[in-house]
Design an enzyme around this catalytic site. Structure first.
Site, PDB file in Angstrom:
ATOM      1  N   LYS A  25       4.198   9.659   8.400  1.00  0.00           N
ATOM      2  CA  LYS A  25       3.897   9.073   9.706  1.00  0.00           C
ATOM      3  C   LYS A  25       4.858   9.507  10.827  1.00  0.00           C
ATOM      4  O   LYS A  25       4.730  10.598  11.358  1.00  0.00           O
ATOM      5  CB  LYS A  25       3.857   7.550   9.603  1.00  0.00           C
ATOM      6  CG  LYS A  25       2.656   7.024   8.765  1.00  0.00           C
ATOM      7  CD  LYS A  25       2.437   5.557   9.014  1.00  0.00           C
ATOM      8  CE  LYS A  25       1.510   4.890   8.003  1.00  0.00           C
ATOM      9  NZ  LYS A  25       0.103   5.099   8.221  1.00  0.00           N
ATOM     10  N   TYR A  72       0.866  -1.187   0.000  1.00  0.00           N
ATOM     11  CA  TYR A  72       0.000   0.000   0.000  1.00  0.00           C
ATOM     12  C   TYR A  72       0.895   1.226   0.000  1.00  0.00           C
ATOM     13  O   TYR A  72       1.851   1.303   0.780  1.00  0.00           O
ATOM     14  CB  TYR A  72      -0.893   0.009   1.256  1.00  0.00           C
ATOM     15  CG  TYR A  72      -1.764   1.237   1.369  1.00  0.00           C
ATOM     16  CD1 TYR A  72      -2.834   1.438   0.499  1.00  0.00           C
ATOM     17  CD2 TYR A  72      -1.516   2.208   2.340  1.00  0.00           C
ATOM     18  CE1 TYR A  72      -3.627   2.574   0.597  1.00  0.00           C
ATOM     19  CE2 TYR A  72      -2.311   3.345   2.442  1.00  0.00           C
ATOM     20  CZ  TYR A  72      -3.359   3.517   1.570  1.00  0.00           C
ATOM     21  OH  TYR A  72      -4.150   4.656   1.663  1.00  0.00           O
ATOM     22  N   ASP A 128       9.331   3.176  -0.364  1.00  0.00           N
ATOM     23  CA  ASP A 128       8.275   3.817   0.413  1.00  0.00           C
ATOM     24  C   ASP A 128       8.570   3.519   1.882  1.00  0.00           C
ATOM     25  O   ASP A 128       8.279   2.439   2.383  1.00  0.00           O
ATOM     26  CB  ASP A 128       6.910   3.262  -0.017  1.00  0.00           C
ATOM     27  CG  ASP A 128       5.779   3.858   0.798  1.00  0.00           C
ATOM     28  OD1 ASP A 128       6.055   4.500   1.829  1.00  0.00           O
ATOM     29  OD2 ASP A 128       4.619   3.661   0.408  1.00  0.00           O
TER      30      ASP A 128
HETATM   31  C1  LIG Z   1       3.683   2.187   3.208  1.00  0.00           C
HETATM   32  C2  LIG Z   1       2.703   3.325   3.153  1.00  0.00           C
HETATM   33  N1  LIG Z   1       2.832   4.266   2.212  1.00  0.00           N
HETATM   34  C3  LIG Z   1       1.985   5.308   2.124  1.00  0.00           C
HETATM   35  C4  LIG Z   1       0.946   5.431   3.009  1.00  0.00           C
HETATM   36  C5  LIG Z   1       0.012   6.588   2.901  1.00  0.00           C
HETATM   37  O1  LIG Z   1       0.252   7.496   3.916  1.00  0.00           O
HETATM   38  P1  LIG Z   1      -0.883   8.513   4.366  1.00  0.00           P
HETATM   39  O2  LIG Z   1      -1.953   7.733   5.014  1.00  0.00           O
HETATM   40  O3  LIG Z   1      -0.175   9.458   5.298  1.00  0.00           O
HETATM   41  O4  LIG Z   1      -1.351   9.207   3.133  1.00  0.00           O
HETATM   42  C6  LIG Z   1       0.768   4.475   4.003  1.00  0.00           C
HETATM   43  C7  LIG Z   1      -0.337   4.583   4.964  1.00  0.00           C
HETATM   44  O5  LIG Z   1      -0.605   3.714   5.747  1.00  0.00           O
HETATM   45  C8  LIG Z   1       1.665   3.378   4.074  1.00  0.00           C
HETATM   46  O6  LIG Z   1       1.534   2.409   4.981  1.00  0.00           O
END
Ligand SMILES: Cc1ncc(COP(=O)(O)O)c(C=O)c1O
Length: 476
Positions: free
Chosen positions: A296, A166, A268
């Site tokens: 985060k 994700y 990511d």
């Molecule tokens: C690995 C990863 N990338 C991107 C995101 C997206 O981040 P946000 O919820 O701050 O948009 C998340 C959210 O859980 C994530 O786990």
């Protein structure tokens, strides 16, 4: 890691414990139930993000301090969810809370740059060994912007993402996150399955899906799209299907293949950055991508995002068009047209998020906290594994750094297709059993616990003891 084959579970008992614990949850949280009912009249599903809802209804929270969180009925929990892993610094760390109070009294948004933005950029460069960084407000924006930079850099449109990963909720990556078995296609060439209605087919066509931890299949997929792939985006540890670490050598191979194909490698690190290690997954695994995405944890609980990497790649944001931009007019930023990559945002680099980042990274999540976080996490994993072994339950406990979970499946999960076999009913019974006894886990088997600087050994031991109670009743 020991894998419990487990004995056959008494399904009726699992169902009975699950039903009893959901009833107890309802009895303990009537105010949350009323709030959710009211919220449903004003927001689809009664929540601000669809991730926040679960059956029968989510608890509404009122307070959080350190490792503890309180719901609207006054129930106290040891928080192991920590806001989907945002809070490695703990809830409202006193140093951060104090700094933010002063900031709130002195303006939270200028849309002019602030010095804290430089301090934070410099700190991120140091930690993650990158040349240049830009800020956003969420992980979604960070991956969206990084992908655009990669496309601008390579002049290519297509991207590769891994099944089960994700990367936020923009169209390019909202695909094949947890695709249904009947739609996912063969493992050698997984179908791109949109995870939402409303995504144009043209976007789906540019997102190529590969299986995680399968370097040879990835190589074949890249060969099939030779010269077309702008970026490969990966969670270095798949943290959105429980905990699925890279197999030894996989990230190294990924690095080689991206280079060989002229594709930008994006890690990511929204979940891993500043959590797994001081320098995130990049440091933990010793593999350097071209770009990283952060969010985060780096803000200690204040919304923030960032992406950055090699100067050459990030440079596409500032490449000036031949005839030069206009001066002082709104037009100037975009006058370059296709000759530079637009990266914009009213709240980017806001004084509030920049200060939160500086304080979190330089005063709380300092290099010296990581050994303790790892020790605590190893203790929690070992404790849960001992319980699984003792009661011969089908599952295993796993962590990578301060993030871990119990995977309720006897076979080790190496990619999304194994994850489908997870015992959701058993997970749910465990979730409510623990929540009703003050141990709060993330409300879904795809997430995992995150330990913070505020957690103690005693809290970890209480978690394990509560899990043992659950296992004992299951096996009685
Ligand atoms: C690995 C990863 N990338 C991107 C995101 C997206 O981040 P946000 O919820 O701050 O948009 C998340 C959210 O859980 C994530 O786990």
């Amino acid at each position: 890691m020991a894998l419990a084959e487990g004995r056959a579970l008494d399904r009726e008992r699992v169902a009975a414990i699950g039903a009893r614990e959901v009833a107890a949850y309802r009895a303990r949280t009537p105010h949350s139930a009323r709030l959710h009912e009211r919220a449903r009249q004003a927001m689809p599903l009664g929540v601000a993000s669809s991730f926040q809802t679960y059956d029968p209804y989510p608890v509404f929270m009122t307070d959080g301090r350190g490792s503890r969180i309180w719901d609207a009925d006054g129930n106290e929990y040891v928080d192991f969810d920590m806001a989907f892993g945002v809070l490695a610094a703990g809830h409202s760390h006193p140093v951060l809370a104090d700094a933010l109070q002063r900031r709130v009294a002195n303006g939270t948004c200028y849309t002019f740059p602030v010095e804290d933005g430089i301090l934070l950029a410099e700190e991120i460069k140091r930690r993650f060994q990158i040349d240049l960084v830009r800020f956003s407000n969420s992980g979604t924006e960070a991956t969206m912007d990084a992908i655009r930079v990669a496309r601008g850099f390579t002049g290519r449109d297509r991207i590769v993402k891994f099944e089960g990963s994700y990367h936020g909720h923009h169209d390019d990556v909202l695909a094949s996150i947890q695709p249904p078995r009947e739609l996912m296609g063969p493992v050698a060439s997984p179908a791109t399955v949109p995870a939402s209605a409303g995504i144009p087919a043209s976007r789906v066509a540019d997102t190529i899906v590969a299986p995680f931890n399968e370097p040879n299949l990835l190589e074949a997929i890249l060969d099939a799209y030779r010269g077309e792939i702008a970026a490969i985006i990966a969670e270095p540890v798949q943290f959105n299907i429980g905990v699925v670490p890279p197999e030894p050598g996989f990230l190294e191979r990924l690095r080689e293949l991206a280079t060989a194909h002229g594709a930008v490698l994006i890690f990511d690190e929204v979940k891993t950055g500043a959590v797994l290690a001081y320098g995130g997954a990049t440091e933990h695994f010793g593999v350097q991508p071209d770009l990283i995405c952060l969010a985060k944890s780096i803000g200690g609980g204040i919304p923030i995002g960032a992406f950055g990497g090699r100067a050459e790649v990030m440079g596409v944001i500032e490449e000036v068009p031949k005839d030069g931009p206009g001066v002082g007019i709104e037009h100037s930023t975009l006058a370059g047209g296709a000759t530079r990559v637009a990266h914009l945002g009213t709240f980017n680099g806001s004084p509030l998020s920049m200060l939160a980042g500086v304080v979190t990274l330089t005063q709380i999540l300092t290099r010296d906290v990581y050994p303790h976080l790892h020790l605590l996490a190893d203790r929690l994993t070992a404790g849960c594994q001992a319980v699984l072994d003792e009661y011969e339950l089908p599952g295993y406990a796993i962590n990578v750094g301060p993030k871990g979970c119990v995977m309720f499946t006897p076979a080790r999960v190496t990619n999304y297709r194994d994850f489908i076999g997870l015992d959701g009913e058993l997970w749910q019974a465990a979730f409510f059993f623990l929540a009703n006894r003050g141990i709060l886990l993330p409300p879904g088997p795809d997430d995992q616990w995150t330990l913070s600087v505020a957690h103690t050994e005693a809290e970890v031991d209480r978690h394990v003891a509560t899990f043992r109670e659950f296992a004992a009743e299951l096996s009685a």
